[in-house]
Design an enzyme around this catalytic site. Structure first.
Site: not given
Length: 395
Positions: A239, A292
């Protein structure tokens, strides 16, 4: 007489290695002294002669590593709980999750709240405050929350819902965390957005760390963010613009500059193993392993709900129905084992999940600092066999 009894109760383990980020850091052997309460009270480097003598005793660890437990600065939930959706009724299951995390070798987490509505965010922060007050031994500790959003670049939003993204402003920040300032430890944002500089400044005034993530920032824009106080990259490579020879992006600037923590998801899917190893070799002292992990952490693969969407979990990897990569269900220390296997640098891999995050949050300056005064029951013993790392509780 009492003094003699106290000395007799002291224990020692020998030929212990301590993890470190640089090649050769894990070669030195140490003798670790425990006081009468079983707490580490002294750590001393061993000579070659002393190492050989210690091999004749039961206390010889034969070069196994001793480390603190993991600290995970990016974990989104588990056992079906998504942190942004927490309500008071979820406290019992949240406590179960914290017990699972402790069994999985994790001492503390920054519960991560991805982009969501204002009311659910504030409710989640209130529930996490309650849970923090309920802490007891045998449970993972809750650090302040990690707000991943909502001040993110739409073009790099990934799995974050578009409708809850917001332009950075002091008013928008106050709406979300006013009254909960001490409950927040880290905020991920896109520093190139208009208004981000003021938000970064306010967060730093409050003692809240700031990370760059879900960002379109160039190297120059990232550099400005670092000058303003951004101290970390959230899930490096993912990202954000990639590492390119003519456009180094945030990652290249962070490595050139040094001192910026590089969060890394070491599952082999978010980042190719070769790139994970290259990052570790390029910036070993900056690499911080995160899981994550999403709400299905601790549950079986298959189809799960995530807010109003469906989350598909296969081999520990989570994707939305359109194929967007969303996270993992793998424990943080599984990432350590994988990174160690890919790069043949077990000491550095252990360090990146157990010591590096502590340095970032100010809990310790190094491995010795993190170990002193700790009971062996709170620590981990790592053993390498046929190229694979394995861990157990140290006592």
């Amino acid at each position: 007489m009492a003094a003699e009894a106290s000395v007799a109760l002291m224990q020692q383990i020998t030929n212990v290695r301590l993890p470190g980020p640089l090649p050769g850091d894990g070669d030195q052997r140490y003798a670790i002294d425990l006081d009468e309460q079983g707490l580490i009270c002294h750590i001393d480097a061993m000579s070659t002669e002393a190492q050989q003598e210690a091999q004749q005793t039961d206390a010889d660890w034969n070069g196994d590593w001793l480390s603190p437990r993991g600290v995970d600065l990016q974990i989104n939930g588990g056992l079906g709980l998504a942190f942004p959706e927490l309500s008071g009724a979820d406290l019992p299951r949240l406590e179960q999750l914290l017990e699972l995390l402790w069994r999985d070798g994790v001492e503390a987490i920054a519960p991560t709240l991805v982009t969501c509505g204002i009311a659910p965010l504030r409710q989640a922060l209130a529930v996490l405050r309650q849970a923090r007050d309920l802490h007891r031994p045998g449970r993972c500790r809750l650090l302040g929350a990690h707000l991943e959003g909502p001040f993110l670049a739409e073009a790099r939003r990934g799995a974050h819902p578009r409708e809850h993204l917001a332009s950075p402003s002091l008013e928008a920040l106050e709406e979300r965390i006013g009254g909960f300032e001490t409950e927040v430890a880290l905020v991920t944002l896109a520093p190139e957005l208009e208004g981000a500089a003021a938000v970064i400044g306010r967060l730093r005034e409050m003692g809240i760390s700031v990370a760059l993530g879900h960002s379109t920032a160039t190297a120059e824009q990232a550099s400005t963010g670092f000058d303003q106080g951004v101290a970390m990259l959230t899930h490096a490579f993912n990202a954000m613009p990639g590492l390119h020879h003519r456009a180094p992006g945030p990652l290249g600037e962070a490595c050139r500059r040094g001192g910026v923590a590089l969060g890394l998801i070491s599952d082999g899917v978010h980042v190719h193993p070769t790139m994970a190893v290259l990052l570790q070799r390029l910036a070993p002292e900056q690499t911080v392993l995160v899981s994550d992990a999403l709400a299905p952490y601790g549950l079986a693969d298959g189809e799960h709900r995530w807010d109003e969407r469906v989350l598909l979990v296969e081999n520990g990897t989570c994707r939305l129905e359109d194929g967007t990569l969303a996270g993992v269900t793998l424990p943080q220390l599984e990432g350590v084992k994988r990174l160690a296997r890919w790069g043949d640098a077990p000491s550095a891999a252990i360090w990146s999940a157990t010591v590096a995050p502590r340095r970032l949050i100010g809990d310790a300056t190094g491995c010795m600092d993190a170990l002193m005064g700790q009971p062996l029951t709170h620590l981990l013993r790592w053993h390498q066999k046929k190229g694979d790392l394995h861990w157990t509780c140290a006592a």
